[in-house]
Design a protein around this motif. Sequence first.
Motif, PDB file in Angstrom:
ATOM      1  N   ASP A  88       4.862   4.090   3.977  1.00 55.62           N
ATOM      2  CA  ASP A  88       5.593   4.167   2.721  1.00 55.62           C
ATOM      3  C   ASP A  88       7.000   3.582   2.873  1.00 55.62           C
ATOM      4  O   ASP A  88       7.480   2.868   1.997  1.00 55.62           O
ATOM      5  CB  ASP A  88       5.659   5.623   2.255  1.00 55.62           C
ATOM      6  CG  ASP A  88       6.267   5.753   0.876  1.00 55.62           C
ATOM      7  OD1 ASP A  88       5.776   5.072  -0.052  1.00 55.62           O
ATOM      8  OD2 ASP A  88       7.226   6.528   0.710  1.00 55.62           O
ATOM      9  N   PRO A  97       2.477  -2.992  -1.824  1.00 52.29           N
ATOM     10  CA  PRO A  97       1.806  -1.751  -2.211  1.00 52.29           C
ATOM     11  C   PRO A  97       1.234  -1.000  -1.013  1.00 52.29           C
ATOM     12  O   PRO A  97       0.744  -1.598  -0.070  1.00 52.29           O
ATOM     13  CB  PRO A  97       0.682  -2.219  -3.141  1.00 52.29           C
ATOM     14  CG  PRO A  97       0.426  -3.635  -2.753  1.00 52.29           C
ATOM     15  CD  PRO A  97       1.735  -4.180  -2.249  1.00 52.29           C
ATOM     16  N   VAL A  99      -1.151   2.502  -0.715  1.00 52.26           N
ATOM     17  CA  VAL A  99      -1.808   3.561  -1.478  1.00 52.26           C
ATOM     18  C   VAL A  99      -2.868   4.262  -0.639  1.00 52.26           C
ATOM     19  O   VAL A  99      -3.420   3.689   0.289  1.00 52.26           O
ATOM     20  CB  VAL A  99      -2.477   3.004  -2.758  1.00 52.26           C
ATOM     21  CG1 VAL A  99      -1.446   2.433  -3.710  1.00 52.26           C
ATOM     22  CG2 VAL A  99      -3.534   1.969  -2.427  1.00 52.26           C
ATOM     23  N   ASP A 100      -3.125   5.515  -0.986  1.00 51.84           N
ATOM     24  CA  ASP A 100      -4.285   6.219  -0.452  1.00 51.84           C
ATOM     25  C   ASP A 100      -5.500   5.734  -1.234  1.00 51.84           C
ATOM     26  O   ASP A 100      -5.445   5.585  -2.455  1.00 51.84           O
ATOM     27  CB  ASP A 100      -4.151   7.729  -0.652  1.00 51.84           C
ATOM     28  CG  ASP A 100      -3.267   8.379   0.387  1.00 51.84           C
ATOM     29  OD1 ASP A 100      -3.271   7.919   1.543  1.00 51.84           O
ATOM     30  OD2 ASP A 100      -2.577   9.352   0.050  1.00 51.84           O
TER      31      ASP A 100
END
Length: 201
Positions: A88, A97, A99-100
């Motif tokens: 992050d 980006p 993301v999970d």
Amino acid sequence: GYTLRDVSDEMAVLSIQGPRALEVMCSVVTTRPQSLRDLPFSASVPCEIDGAVVDVMRLTFVGERGYEVHCHVNDIVQVYGAIWKRADALARAYNFPCVDAGYLSMDSLSAEKNYRHWYADVTSSDTALEAGLGFTVLPKLKKKVDFIGRAATEAQRARGITRKLVCLTVDDEDVLVHENDAIHRDDACVGLVRSSAYGHT
């Protein structure tokens, strides 16, 4: 003698995939980050993340560089937290980006790349030539390297294959395709669906 013990329930896996996967992993491992840069595909190396001992394997199913982090289930929350915090931070610093994503996202991306999954697409009843994976054995055939199944592969190559794993797409996105669905052509069944996934692109 040897003792064999099933430790499957004691292990957990995280998958870090994408064009920044190497950068993320090198920034989070606290032992030998350089070993990740030189790690061959499908090889693993023991590392440490936030004090937890892990095995990092270079592996991808999505068409970008990727890694699997294998660790004890008792360490998974700590390891995930350390990886997410670092990823992050890098994402914010370099504006990319992060993301999970669940396991189905890997199925979708690998389907778009036409990657084959062991157990779902390819089984022990398929040969490398039938599975469209001839590139994995042809260099060994050309260099006269011996391997288990060489004679059978040479014989099949000489006579030609009679079945082949192929990737098909459906134009109607409302049609649901399931494993073992029959594939018909001109009113004749010509095969079965091995696996399916929705391709977002």
